[in-house]
Scaffold this motif. Structure first.
Motif, PDB file in Angstrom:
ATOM      1  N   SER A   2     -48.536  53.362 -32.672  1.00 28.83           N
ATOM      2  CA  SER A   2     -49.391  54.530 -33.363  1.00 28.83           C
ATOM      3  C   SER A   2     -50.909  53.965 -33.708  1.00 28.83           C
ATOM      4  CB  SER A   2     -48.549  54.991 -34.696  1.00 28.83           C
ATOM      5  OG  SER A   2     -47.474  55.637 -34.156  1.00 28.83           O
ATOM      6  N   ILE A   3     -51.673  54.721 -33.790  1.00 26.98           N
ATOM      7  CA  ILE A   3     -52.857  54.681 -34.582  1.00 26.98           C
ATOM      8  C   ILE A   3     -52.993  55.068 -35.926  1.00 26.98           C
ATOM      9  CG2 ILE A   3     -55.367  55.281 -34.187  1.00 26.98           C
ATOM     10  CD1 ILE A   3     -55.026  55.224 -31.262  1.00 26.98           C
ATOM     11  N   ALA A   4     -53.604  54.490 -36.839  1.00 27.58           N
ATOM     12  CA  ALA A   4     -53.522  55.024 -38.230  1.00 27.58           C
ATOM     13  C   ALA A   4     -54.972  55.544 -38.447  1.00 27.58           C
ATOM     14  CB  ALA A   4     -53.517  53.757 -39.066  1.00 27.58           C
ATOM     15  N   ASP A  55     -50.828  58.377 -37.102  1.00 28.20           N
ATOM     16  CA  ASP A  55     -50.534  58.731 -38.485  1.00 28.20           C
ATOM     17  C   ASP A  55     -51.610  59.038 -39.309  1.00 28.20           C
ATOM     18  OD1 ASP A  55     -48.150  58.188 -38.287  1.00 28.20           O
ATOM     19  OD2 ASP A  55     -47.986  56.090 -39.276  1.00 28.20           O
ATOM     20  N   TYR A 129     -49.398  49.141 -36.449  1.00 31.43           N
ATOM     21  CA  TYR A 129     -50.645  49.940 -35.817  1.00 31.43           C
ATOM     22  C   TYR A 129     -51.251  49.016 -34.604  1.00 31.43           C
ATOM     23  CZ  TYR A 129     -49.822  53.374 -39.629  1.00 31.43           C
ATOM     24  OH  TYR A 129     -49.069  54.173 -40.476  1.00 31.43           O
ATOM     25  N   SER A 130     -51.668  50.014 -33.648  1.00 31.18           N
ATOM     26  CA  SER A 130     -52.498  49.333 -32.598  1.00 31.18           C
ATOM     27  C   SER A 130     -53.713  49.379 -32.888  1.00 31.18           C
ATOM     28  CB  SER A 130     -52.258  50.019 -31.231  1.00 31.18           C
ATOM     29  OG  SER A 130     -52.716  51.289 -31.304  1.00 31.18           O
ATOM     30  N   ILE A 132     -56.705  50.656 -36.198  1.00 30.70           N
ATOM     31  CA  ILE A 132     -56.644  51.543 -37.677  1.00 30.70           C
ATOM     32  C   ILE A 132     -58.371  51.895 -37.369  1.00 30.70           C
ATOM     33  CG2 ILE A 132     -56.959  51.071 -39.996  1.00 30.70           C
ATOM     34  CD1 ILE A 132     -54.934  48.985 -39.720  1.00 30.70           C
ATOM     35  N   SER A 254     -57.668  51.015 -28.600  1.00 27.83           N
ATOM     36  CA  SER A 254     -56.249  50.640 -28.628  1.00 27.83           C
ATOM     37  C   SER A 254     -55.809  50.265 -27.316  1.00 27.83           C
ATOM     38  CB  SER A 254     -55.528  51.844 -28.863  1.00 27.83           C
ATOM     39  OG  SER A 254     -55.437  52.939 -28.179  1.00 27.83           O
TER      40      SER A 254
END
Length: 299
Positions: A2-4, A55, A129-130, A132, A254
């Motif tokens: 996921s990416i944050a 997220d 995460y990938s 942020i 990412s």
């Protein structure tokens, strides 16, 4: 992975007007609607619409505004399980005027009791995460998240827009610092975006960029100034265009895109968004973006 997206979420109360007011007085709106806003909250929707898990991590109060905003984010496919709830506070909201040319005026209110404490962030595992992405509206939270990115060698992106707080520490920490023109001007005390980039580069080891509306994006790479023209479109609404650019850029980072490719991708996503009304509803799908890029490159 996921990416944050960490930062502010806002409820935008949008009114359409023929022209933006230049003086005090009474004016009549020709349309009204409510929609979620906030830099990384809207960026998180872009990430989701571009096909990535995301997220959103931000602060909300204990009111109906919070429920409205989080429901909308969830409906777009954004995970909101890590949102910080502050029951006694009022959630952030904005009055937004949009004119017939697509330009907008935004007045934001953020309750001082919407705590900026980072304690709740310490229970989040940022190593998963990938990428942020942070905005500058919760500087303490952004600093913590960017430090976590450094700790786990995760690429980070900072949406370096205007802020009442100093953003120097955040600029220093981020791997990719994407400025708005006003944000860069405030940090560097110059209205010249090229001169501003060179000054900003002295404050960070990361890469620095500045978006300049329809003129696209400038950045420094290997001490050289690079430029990518923005995509020409029929503008309906520019609301959220910069936020969408940053969400798309986080996706590009990412995926390890080469810099110019990442900028073209992000420019295209933001431009296509401007052809539709609303900061989020007009965000294109990944398929639409790739079709447009492939069509443009074939010409």
């Amino acid at each position: 992975m996921s990416i944050a997206c960490l930062g502010i979420t806002v409820l935008d109360r949008v009114q359409r007007v023929s022209e933006l007011p230049t003086t005090g007085g009474k004016f009549v709106a020709n349309d009204y609607f409510e929609i979620g806003g906030g830099p990384v909250a809207t960026a998180s929707v872009a990430v989701a619409k571009l096909g990535k898990k995301v997220d959103f991590i931000g602060r909300v109060g204990g009111d109906s505004v919070a429920s409205t905003m989080l429901t909308e984010l969830s409906d777009y496919g954004v995970n909101v399980d890590k949102v910080v709830h502050i029951k006694q506070a009022t959630s952030a909201f904005s009055a937004v005027l949009v004119d017939d040319h697509g330009e907008r005026m935004i007045i934001n209110y953020q309750d001082k009791t919407l705590s900026r404490d980072i304690e709740a962030l310490k229970s989040i595992d940022f190593s998963v995460y990938s990428t942020i992405l942070c905005d500058v509206r919760w500087p303490e939270g952004a600093k913590y998240a960017l430090q976590q990115a450094k700790k786990y060698s995760i690429p980070s992106v900072l949406d370096a827009d205007l802020s009442p707080d100093s953003i120097d520490e955040l600029v220093q920490l981020a791997d990719h610092v994407a400025f708005s023109e006003p944000g860069l001007a405030k940090l560097t005390q110059t209205d010249d975006p090229i001169a501003g980039l060179k000054i900003a580069q002295q404050k960070t080891k990361g890469m620095v960029y500045v978006t300049v509306g329809a003129s696209g994006c400038y950045w420094l790479e290997n001490n050289e100034v690079n430029h990518q023209q923005g995509k020409v479109v029929e503008v309906i609404d520019t609301t959220g265009a910069g936020d969408v650019f940053h969400g798309a850029f986080a996706v590009a980072v990412s995926e390890g895109m080469e810099t110019r490719q990442a900028v073209i991708f992000s420019n295209t996503v933001a431009a296509l968004k401007c052809t539709k009304l609303g900061g989020r509803a007009g965000i294109p799908s990944r398929h639409t973006v790739e079709e447009d890029i492939n069509s443009s490159s074939a010409k």
